[in-house]
Scaffold this motif. Structure first.
Motif, mmCIF file in Angstrom:
data_model
loop_
_atom_site.group_PDB
_atom_site.id
_atom_site.type_symbol
_atom_site.label_atom_id
_atom_site.label_comp_id
_atom_site.label_asym_id
_atom_site.label_seq_id
_atom_site.Cartn_x
_atom_site.Cartn_y
_atom_site.Cartn_z
ATOM 1 N N HIS A 1 0.828 -1.205 0.000
ATOM 2 C CA HIS A 1 0.000 0.000 0.000
ATOM 3 C C HIS A 1 0.866 1.260 0.000
ATOM 4 O O HIS A 1 0.600 2.205 -0.743
ATOM 5 C CB HIS A 1 -0.930 -0.013 1.220
ATOM 6 N N LEU A 2 1.904 1.273 0.803
ATOM 7 C CA LEU A 2 2.826 2.404 0.847
ATOM 8 C C LEU A 2 3.540 2.570 -0.487
ATOM 9 O O LEU A 2 3.680 3.681 -1.004
ATOM 10 C CB LEU A 2 3.844 2.212 1.975
ATOM 11 N N ALA A 3 3.989 1.470 -1.058
ATOM 12 C CA ALA A 3 4.693 1.522 -2.347
ATOM 13 C C ALA A 3 3.779 2.067 -3.444
ATOM 14 O O ALA A 3 4.199 2.842 -4.297
ATOM 15 C CB ALA A 3 5.194 0.129 -2.719
ATOM 16 N N ARG A 4 2.529 1.681 -3.410
ATOM 17 C CA ARG A 4 1.555 2.147 -4.402
ATOM 18 C C ARG A 4 1.380 3.658 -4.334
ATOM 19 O O ARG A 4 1.385 4.347 -5.352
ATOM 20 C CB ARG A 4 0.224 1.440 -4.124
ATOM 21 N N HIS A 5 1.240 4.178 -3.149
ATOM 22 C CA HIS A 5 1.046 5.619 -2.992
ATOM 23 C C HIS A 5 2.327 6.398 -3.292
ATOM 24 O O HIS A 5 2.269 7.491 -3.832
ATOM 25 C CB HIS A 5 0.518 5.940 -1.594
ATOM 26 N N THR A 6 3.464 5.825 -2.951
ATOM 27 C CA THR A 6 4.724 6.472 -3.277
ATOM 28 C C THR A 6 4.884 6.576 -4.779
ATOM 29 O O THR A 6 5.286 7.613 -5.311
ATOM 30 C CB THR A 6 5.905 5.689 -2.667
ATOM 31 N N PHE A 7 4.556 5.507 -5.490
ATOM 32 C CA PHE A 7 4.601 5.527 -6.957
ATOM 33 C C PHE A 7 3.693 6.621 -7.489
ATOM 34 O O PHE A 7 4.082 7.416 -8.352
ATOM 35 C CB PHE A 7 4.175 4.167 -7.515
ATOM 36 N N THR B 1 2.536 9.380 -6.107
ATOM 37 C CA THR B 1 2.891 10.767 -5.823
ATOM 38 C C THR B 1 4.248 11.167 -6.367
ATOM 39 O O THR B 1 4.378 12.199 -7.012
ATOM 40 C CB THR B 1 2.851 11.050 -4.307
ATOM 41 N N THR B 2 5.261 10.362 -6.119
ATOM 42 C CA THR B 2 6.610 10.803 -6.483
ATOM 43 C C THR B 2 6.942 10.576 -7.946
ATOM 44 O O THR B 2 7.672 11.363 -8.533
ATOM 45 C CB THR B 2 7.687 10.121 -5.623
ATOM 46 N N ILE B 3 6.421 9.534 -8.533
ATOM 47 C CA ILE B 3 6.796 9.235 -9.911
ATOM 48 C C ILE B 3 5.819 9.852 -10.909
ATOM 49 O O ILE B 3 6.234 10.548 -11.832
ATOM 50 C CB ILE B 3 6.913 7.714 -10.128
ATOM 51 N N THR B 4 4.548 9.639 -10.723
ATOM 52 C CA THR B 4 3.597 10.085 -11.744
ATOM 53 C C THR B 4 3.200 11.547 -11.590
ATOM 54 O O THR B 4 3.371 12.327 -12.521
ATOM 55 C CB THR B 4 2.341 9.200 -11.748
ATOM 56 N N LEU B 5 2.680 11.919 -10.437
ATOM 57 C CA LEU B 5 2.200 13.297 -10.275
ATOM 58 C C LEU B 5 3.332 14.312 -10.382
ATOM 59 O O LEU B 5 3.148 15.391 -10.934
ATOM 60 C CB LEU B 5 1.461 13.449 -8.946
ATOM 61 N N VAL C 1 1.831 13.749 -14.836
ATOM 62 C CA VAL C 1 0.760 12.851 -15.260
ATOM 63 C C VAL C 1 -0.538 13.319 -14.600
ATOM 64 O O VAL C 1 -0.571 13.549 -13.394
ATOM 65 C CB VAL C 1 1.078 11.389 -14.870
ATOM 66 N N PRO C 2 -1.616 13.475 -15.373
ATOM 67 C CA PRO C 2 -2.872 13.959 -14.790
ATOM 68 C C PRO C 2 -3.406 13.015 -13.702
ATOM 69 O O PRO C 2 -3.261 11.804 -13.779
ATOM 70 C CB PRO C 2 -3.839 13.993 -15.970
ATOM 71 N N LEU C 3 -4.034 13.614 -12.690
ATOM 72 C CA LEU C 3 -4.585 12.840 -11.569
ATOM 73 C C LEU C 3 -5.586 11.790 -12.037
ATOM 74 O O LEU C 3 -5.639 10.684 -11.500
ATOM 75 C CB LEU C 3 -5.250 13.796 -10.560
ATOM 76 N N GLU C 4 -6.365 12.098 -13.041
ATOM 77 C CA GLU C 4 -7.357 11.154 -13.554
ATOM 78 C C GLU C 4 -6.677 9.874 -14.072
ATOM 79 O O GLU C 4 -7.168 8.777 -13.883
ATOM 80 C CB GLU C 4 -8.193 11.782 -14.679
ATOM 81 N N THR C 5 -5.540 10.042 -14.718
ATOM 82 C CA THR C 5 -4.795 8.904 -15.236
ATOM 83 C C THR C 5 -4.206 8.080 -14.101
ATOM 84 O O THR C 5 -4.266 6.858 -14.102
ATOM 85 C CB THR C 5 -3.669 9.373 -16.179
ATOM 86 N N VAL C 6 -3.657 8.761 -13.115
ATOM 87 C CA VAL C 6 -3.050 8.079 -11.961
ATOM 88 C C VAL C 6 -4.110 7.265 -11.230
ATOM 89 O O VAL C 6 -3.870 6.129 -10.843
ATOM 90 C CB VAL C 6 -2.376 9.078 -11.011
ATOM 91 N N SER C 7 -5.296 7.826 -11.066
ATOM 92 C CA SER C 7 -6.341 7.114 -10.322
ATOM 93 C C SER C 7 -6.776 5.842 -11.046
ATOM 94 O O SER C 7 -7.187 4.877 -10.413
ATOM 95 C CB SER C 7 -7.540 8.022 -10.078
#
Length: 46
Positions: free
Chosen positions: A21-27, A29-33, A37-43
């Motif tokens: 779960h932590l790794a997913r959120h780190t990916f 925020t730090t890599i995509t956003l 990368v648009p938030l809609e795509t990340v979600s």
């Protein structure tokens, strides 16, 4: 998956407990956003 993260963290000298779960959120925020990368795509990805 969590066991692999813990093994990698230990090998890297990271003291914080890592889990998927932590790794997913780190990916997200730090890599995509951070790279525009648009938030809609990340979600949809995570």
């Amino acid at each position: 998956m969590n066991e692999h993260l813990k093994t990698n963290a230990k090998a890297a000298g990271i003291k914080q407990d890592l889990f998927f779960h932590l790794a997913r959120h780190t990916f997200a925020t730090t890599i995509t956003l951070s790279n525009g990368v648009p938030l809609e795509t990340v979600s949809k990805v995570v």
